[in-house]
Motif scaffolding. Structure first.
Motif, PDB file in Angstrom:
ATOM      1  N   LEU A   1       6.476  -4.597   7.959  1.00 52.52           N
ATOM      2  CA  LEU A   1       5.571  -4.531   6.815  1.00 52.52           C
ATOM      3  C   LEU A   1       4.580  -3.372   6.970  1.00 52.52           C
ATOM      4  CD1 LEU A   1       4.316  -5.606   4.208  1.00 52.52           C
ATOM      5  CD2 LEU A   1       2.974  -7.206   5.602  1.00 52.52           C
ATOM      6  N   GLU A   2       4.021  -3.231   8.144  1.00 52.62           N
ATOM      7  CA  GLU A   2       3.065  -2.135   8.374  1.00 52.62           C
ATOM      8  C   GLU A   2       3.744  -0.775   8.231  1.00 52.62           C
ATOM      9  OE1 GLU A   2      -0.158  -2.372   8.653  1.00 52.62           O
ATOM     10  OE2 GLU A   2      -0.004  -4.552   8.473  1.00 52.62           O
ATOM     11  N   ASN A   3       4.971  -0.664   8.712  1.00 55.71           N
ATOM     12  CA  ASN A   3       5.713   0.591   8.560  1.00 55.71           C
ATOM     13  C   ASN A   3       6.004   0.887   7.095  1.00 55.71           C
ATOM     14  OD1 ASN A   3       5.807   1.040  11.345  1.00 55.71           O
ATOM     15  ND2 ASN A   3       7.731  -0.100  11.578  1.00 55.71           N
ATOM     16  N   GLN A   4       6.292  -0.176   6.326  1.00 53.29           N
ATOM     17  CA  GLN A   4       6.542  -0.011   4.900  1.00 53.29           C
ATOM     18  C   GLN A   4       5.290   0.494   4.187  1.00 53.29           C
ATOM     19  OE1 GLN A   4       7.640  -3.643   2.922  1.00 53.29           O
ATOM     20  NE2 GLN A   4       7.618  -2.726   0.880  1.00 53.29           N
ATOM     21  N   ILE A   5       4.156  -0.080   4.555  1.00 54.55           N
ATOM     22  CA  ILE A   5       2.883   0.331   3.932  1.00 54.55           C
ATOM     23  C   ILE A   5       2.629   1.820   4.187  1.00 54.55           C
ATOM     24  CG2 ILE A   5       0.365   0.074   4.072  1.00 54.55           C
ATOM     25  CD1 ILE A   5       0.852  -2.923   4.593  1.00 54.55           C
ATOM     26  N   ILE A   6       2.924   2.264   5.395  1.00 55.10           N
ATOM     27  CA  ILE A   6       2.691   3.674   5.740  1.00 55.10           C
ATOM     28  C   ILE A   6       3.699   4.588   5.061  1.00 55.10           C
ATOM     29  CG2 ILE A   6       2.693   5.345   7.639  1.00 55.10           C
ATOM     30  CD1 ILE A   6       1.682   3.098   9.456  1.00 55.10           C
ATOM     31  N   SER A   7       4.986   4.229   5.143  1.00 54.12           N
ATOM     32  CA  SER A   7       6.031   5.101   4.602  1.00 54.12           C
ATOM     33  C   SER A   7       5.973   5.210   3.080  1.00 54.12           C
ATOM     34  CB  SER A   7       7.416   4.594   5.039  1.00 54.12           C
ATOM     35  OG  SER A   7       7.667   3.299   4.512  1.00 54.12           O
ATOM     36  N   GLU A   8       5.618   4.108   2.406  1.00 48.10           N
ATOM     37  CA  GLU A   8       5.557   4.115   0.942  1.00 48.10           C
ATOM     38  C   GLU A   8       4.168   4.471   0.418  1.00 48.10           C
ATOM     39  OE1 GLU A   8       7.073   0.470  -0.601  1.00 48.10           O
ATOM     40  OE2 GLU A   8       8.974   0.597   0.497  1.00 48.10           O
ATOM     41  N   LYS A   9       3.243   4.717   1.336  1.00 44.74           N
ATOM     42  CA  LYS A   9       1.863   5.103   0.990  1.00 44.74           C
ATOM     43  C   LYS A   9       1.243   4.123  -0.001  1.00 44.74           C
ATOM     44  CE  LYS A   9       2.804  10.020   1.792  1.00 44.74           C
ATOM     45  NZ  LYS A   9       2.812  11.393   1.209  1.00 44.74           N
ATOM     46  N   ILE A  10       1.354   2.842   0.326  1.00 42.44           N
ATOM     47  CA  ILE A  10       0.806   1.785  -0.523  1.00 42.44           C
ATOM     48  C   ILE A  10      -0.724   1.818  -0.434  1.00 42.44           C
ATOM     49  CG2 ILE A  10       0.700  -0.722  -0.889  1.00 42.44           C
ATOM     50  CD1 ILE A  10       3.534  -0.879   0.268  1.00 42.44           C
ATOM     51  N   ASN A  11      -1.410   1.717  -1.584  1.00 41.00           N
ATOM     52  CA  ASN A  11      -2.872   1.802  -1.585  1.00 41.00           C
ATOM     53  C   ASN A  11      -3.478   0.593  -0.871  1.00 41.00           C
ATOM     54  OD1 ASN A  11      -3.411  -0.439  -3.554  1.00 41.00           O
ATOM     55  ND2 ASN A  11      -2.317   0.935  -4.959  1.00 41.00           N
ATOM     56  N   ASN A  12      -4.730   0.716  -0.507  1.00 41.70           N
ATOM     57  CA  ASN A  12      -5.384  -0.293   0.321  1.00 41.70           C
ATOM     58  C   ASN A  12      -5.404  -1.674  -0.327  1.00 41.70           C
ATOM     59  OD1 ASN A  12      -5.869   1.586   2.286  1.00 41.70           O
ATOM     60  ND2 ASN A  12      -7.944   2.098   1.541  1.00 41.70           N
ATOM     61  N   ALA A  13      -5.661  -1.735  -1.611  1.00 40.49           N
ATOM     62  CA  ALA A  13      -5.748  -3.029  -2.297  1.00 40.49           C
ATOM     63  C   ALA A  13      -4.401  -3.765  -2.248  1.00 40.49           C
ATOM     64  CB  ALA A  13      -6.191  -2.826  -3.752  1.00 40.49           C
ATOM     65  N   ASP A  14      -3.328  -3.055  -2.603  1.00 47.25           N
ATOM     66  CA  ASP A  14      -2.008  -3.675  -2.579  1.00 47.25           C
ATOM     67  C   ASP A  14      -1.575  -4.005  -1.149  1.00 47.25           C
ATOM     68  OD1 ASP A  14      -1.830  -3.512  -5.308  1.00 47.25           O
ATOM     69  OD2 ASP A  14      -0.720  -1.619  -5.302  1.00 47.25           O
ATOM     70  N   ALA A  15      -1.974  -3.143  -0.208  1.00 38.32           N
ATOM     71  CA  ALA A  15      -1.622  -3.376   1.196  1.00 38.32           C
ATOM     72  C   ALA A  15      -2.263  -4.663   1.703  1.00 38.32           C
ATOM     73  CB  ALA A  15      -2.046  -2.198   2.056  1.00 38.32           C
ATOM     74  N   GLU A  16      -3.517  -4.902   1.307  1.00 33.02           N
ATOM     75  CA  GLU A  16      -4.210  -6.124   1.736  1.00 33.02           C
ATOM     76  C   GLU A  16      -3.554  -7.358   1.142  1.00 33.02           C
ATOM     77  OE1 GLU A  16      -6.490  -6.702   4.038  1.00 33.02           O
ATOM     78  OE2 GLU A  16      -6.144  -4.580   4.520  1.00 33.02           O
ATOM     79  N   LYS A  17      -3.054  -7.255  -0.087  1.00 29.53           N
ATOM     80  CA  LYS A  17      -2.356  -8.386  -0.697  1.00 29.53           C
ATOM     81  C   LYS A  17      -1.081  -8.718   0.077  1.00 29.53           C
ATOM     82  CE  LYS A  17      -3.951  -7.607  -5.464  1.00 29.53           C
ATOM     83  NZ  LYS A  17      -3.521  -7.276  -6.845  1.00 29.53           N
ATOM     84  N   LEU A  18      -0.366  -7.666   0.460  1.00 27.46           N
ATOM     85  CA  LEU A  18       0.866  -7.873   1.232  1.00 27.46           C
ATOM     86  C   LEU A  18       0.556  -8.500   2.586  1.00 27.46           C
ATOM     87  CD1 LEU A  18       2.775  -4.537   0.454  1.00 27.46           C
ATOM     88  CD2 LEU A  18       3.315  -6.825  -0.393  1.00 27.46           C
TER      89      LEU A  18
END
Length: 350
Positions: free
Chosen positions: A197-214
């Protein structure tokens, strides 16, 4: 056989390929090595570079050696056979003898279908093993070897699975390899799942708000994972069953495990080939005259190649030529024959 080979306890697959090419006198491929192992001619081993998790056990009961005349033939190919109970062994005999099946194939089929967790006497705990272990080839480890062989020969993918897990052994002790639930990225709530999940957040450049939801969603899944683990632990303890709550039988060998072959196994193979290739006792040994003739021919070839047989480096020079030919002969052996050449030539000139 080189001095270095005598000192080594095991060889890599490329080194084994080179050794067997010299032994057989013909080209041997890596695929041939895996096929020799699958057919029971060679014991294949694996080197756990970074260690591996396993449950330790030993096959229950011992097989009386007097129950069959040629027991040594079978136990040489299948070391665990001597630990099978007599009823199991009798069933195995019924499997191939009435139908005249090939003994190697029948034994392999028998072992694959009768060696279970109960007969292995596996311990309840998980240990970490390091170094070189041999492959019995009756579990998922056989599928790994078959897969490697098929890939090297351009064959089909091996899609068969073995639910009993992968096994290795050393001496009389057998190990069932284990994998951790935490390291299984496909198991929801595991640590590996969280790392993905953390790698996905970095590779897809997910914004902080959506990242916190995940991350919050993963925390809930993680909590369910831990509750299920604790419930399983309570269930197993209540029944005095295997108490490990974090591991399960591995579906194959670890990715960082390297296939190797013990030099002891290669020596046994060489001994069997030597026995099979013994010359007919009626064949006469080389007499003095033919021997002198051959030595004289060698001398003539050396002179033609500008090799001074009396020089200090002659043996090393000829040894190098034999290596390039793929039929390695030691300097000591060559030197012994070089010393006999002058007398042989003198005899021929009389």
């Amino acid at each position: 056989m080189s001095k270095l080979f005598k000192l080594k306890k095991w060889l890599t697959i490329p080194e084994t390929k080179k050794y067997l090419t010299q032994l057989f006198g013909e080209k041997v491929t890596e695929a041939d090595i895996f096929k020799l192992a699958l057919d029971g001619h060679l014991v294949l081993s694996v080197y756990f570079v970074n260690g591996a998790m396993a449950r330790q056990g030993i096959l229950n009961d011992c097989l009386p050696s007097e129950c069959i005349d040629d027991i040594d033939h079978y136990t040489e190919k299948y070391p665990f056979l001597k630990h099978l109970s007599l009823p199991h062994f009798n069933n195995m005999c019924k499997l191939f003898r009435p139908n005249d099946l090939d003994q190697t194939d029948a034994l392999s089929l028998y072992l694959q279908n009768t060696i279970t967790e109960a007969s292995l006497g596996l311990g309840k705990g998980v240990v970490t093993i390091y170094g070189v272990f041999d492959l019995p080839l009756f579990g998922a480890e056989r599928l790994d070897v078959e897969h490697r062989y098929q890939m090297l020969t351009g064959g089909p993918d091996v899609t068969t699975q073995c639910l009993d897990g992968a096994f290795v052994f050393k001496g009389d002790v057998i190990y069932q390899l284990q994998e951790s639930f935490e390291n299984n990225e496909y198991f929801p709530g595991s640590k590996a799942d969280g790392e993905n999940l953390e790698n996905q957040i970095i590779s897809e450049k997910i914004n902080n708000a959506d990242a916190e939801k995940l991350r919050e969603q993963f925390k809930a899944i993680r909590a369910a994972f831990l509750r299920a683990r604790d419930a399983r632990a309570a269930f197993l303890r209540a029944r005095d069953a295997w108490p490990s709550i974090s591991h399960y039988p591995a579906g194959g060998l670890p990715d960082d495990a390297a296939f190797v072959v013990r030099t002891e196994s290669l020596r046994k193979l060489q001994d069997r080939l030597t026995k099979d290739d013994l010359p007919d006792k009626s064949e006469k040994p080389l007499t003095t005259r033919p021997r002198n003739t051959l030595l004289t021919i060698i001398n003539a070839l050396c002179e033609y190649s500008n090799i001074d047989i009396k020089s200090r480096g002659a043996a090393a020079q000829i040894a190098k030529l034999t290596q390039e030919l793929g039929a390695d002969i030691s300097e000591e052996t060559i030197l012994k024959y070089l010393k006999e050449i002058p007398d042989a030539v003198e005899t021929r000139m009389k």
